[in-house]
Design an enzyme around this catalytic site. Structure first.
Site, short mmCIF file in Angstrom:
data_model
loop_
_atom_site.label_atom_id
_atom_site.label_comp_id
_atom_site.label_asym_id
_atom_site.label_seq_id
_atom_site.Cartn_x
_atom_site.Cartn_y
_atom_site.Cartn_z
N THR A 7 12.36 -1.96 5.35
CA THR A 7 11.47 -1.93 4.06
C THR A 7 10.65 -0.50 3.58
O THR A 7 10.02 -0.63 3.59
CB THR A 7 10.67 -3.74 3.95
OG1 THR A 7 10.14 -3.41 4.78
CG2 THR A 7 12.01 -4.41 4.76
N SER A 10 11.89 4.56 0.89
CA SER A 10 11.84 5.26 0.39
C SER A 10 10.96 6.78 0.30
O SER A 10 11.32 7.88 -0.29
CB SER A 10 11.86 4.47 -1.63
OG SER A 10 10.96 4.35 -1.74
N ILE A 13 5.21 6.49 5.27
CA ILE A 13 5.94 6.02 6.90
C ILE A 13 7.35 5.51 6.70
O ILE A 13 7.89 6.60 7.78
CB ILE A 13 4.48 5.08 7.16
CG1 ILE A 13 3.26 5.75 7.18
CG2 ILE A 13 4.99 4.88 7.84
CD1 ILE A 13 2.79 4.63 8.12
N GLY A 14 7.62 4.75 5.81
CA GLY A 14 9.14 4.05 6.33
C GLY A 14 10.15 5.05 5.95
O GLY A 14 11.43 5.27 6.72
N TYR A 141 -6.59 -6.78 1.63
CA TYR A 141 -5.40 -6.13 1.97
C TYR A 141 -5.39 -5.86 3.41
O TYR A 141 -4.88 -6.73 4.53
CB TYR A 141 -5.30 -4.63 1.69
CG TYR A 141 -4.25 -3.30 2.44
CD1 TYR A 141 -3.24 -3.11 2.27
CD2 TYR A 141 -4.97 -2.43 4.14
CE1 TYR A 141 -2.75 -2.56 2.73
CE2 TYR A 141 -4.68 -2.26 4.51
CZ TYR A 141 -2.99 -1.54 3.93
OH TYR A 141 -2.97 -0.83 4.64
#
Ligand code: NDP
Length: 233
Positions: A7, A10, A13-14, A141
């Protein structure tokens, strides 16, 4: 061929996680909200806001139709809203919790049954060291990532009998768009506080994720693995 769903694949890190697994022969599906980046025969981007439970269910089904059962799930998407605890609105609270923790809940909720059925699977959440230490101006957060850590430990206990490993990678300061608002001075201060004296790269995190997904980590579950240059020891 093995199939990984990431998830928030784009950017940042992902994206590094998607590239690392694609380079190692995986079919890669990923969720994004704004613009897809990577595309290809073995890479499948799906627009999906992870805070939307029904949309996640539909999108998980769609990636399974495309590449088959999910072997590795990486819940990486995350947002940060900075501010004093007293300045946050209930809307800020809902958004940060719904994306950072709700995203993990929604996606695992849909993916786990298939993994349990096959008695096979690896789940990795991207958390944050601020969830372990707390963070001034980032209290929402930090709280959302604390929830991620507790959920990971709980899932690890619940799913180990089904042959599923669940861990978190907890990054320190990683040079991505999430740090775009930091001034040069802020960045220098963070580097000074990091024993290895640099910011991390998305690849530093992707390498830890790749290891945790591999059979080399077959005795590791329920752990929160820091990738932070020694910031938190
Ligand atoms: P970026 O801001 O660079 O990328 C965020 C990614 O998440 C993008 O792909 C974005 O998609 C996606 N995303 C955001 N909201 C949603 C949503 N509602 N549904 C689906 N996808 C969404 O962040 P990073 O790469 O830096 O962060 C990745 C993870 O690492 C986060 O969980 C973050 O909390 C964590 N982390 C990051 C640290 C850092 O210093 N950078 C430190 C510690 C933890 P799109 O491109 O479509 O907007």
């Amino acid at each position: 061929m093995s199939h990984i769903l990431v998830t928030g694949g784009s950017r940042g890190i992902g994206r590094a996680i998607c590239e690392t697994f694609a380079d190692n022969g995986y079919d890669v599906s990923y969720f994004y909200v704004n613009r897809p980046s990577l595309e290809g025969e073995h890479i499948y981007p799906v627009r999906c806001d992870v805070s939307d439970h029904d949309a996640v269910a539909e999108s998980v089904d769609s990636v399974i139709s495309r590449f088959g059962d999910i072997d590795v799930l990486v819940s990486n998407s995350g947002i940060s809203i900075s501010g004093l605890a007293t300045d946050y609105s209930p809307r800020d609270y809902r958004r940060v919790m719904d994306v950072n923790f709700g995203g993990l809940f929604n996606v695992t909720n849909r993916v786990i049954p298939g993994m349990v059925h096959r008695k096979h699977g690896v789940i990795i959440a991207i958390s944050s060291m601020w969830g372990q230490t707390g963070a001034s101006y980032e209290s929402l957060y930090a709280a959302s990532k604390g929830a991620v850590d507790a959920y990971v430990r709980s899932l690890a206990k619940e799913l180990a009998p089904s042959g599923i490993r669940v861990n978190a990678v907890s990054p320190g300061c990683i040079d991505t768009d999430m740090m775009a608002d930091y001034s040069d001075e802020d960045r220098s201060e963070l580097i000074d506080e990091t024993p290895l004296a640099r910011l991390g790269t998305p690849q530093d995190v992707a390498d830890a994720v790749y290891y945790l997904a591999s059979d080399r980590a077959s005795f590791i579950t329920g752990q929160i693995i820091g990738v932070n240059g020694g910031f938190l020891i």
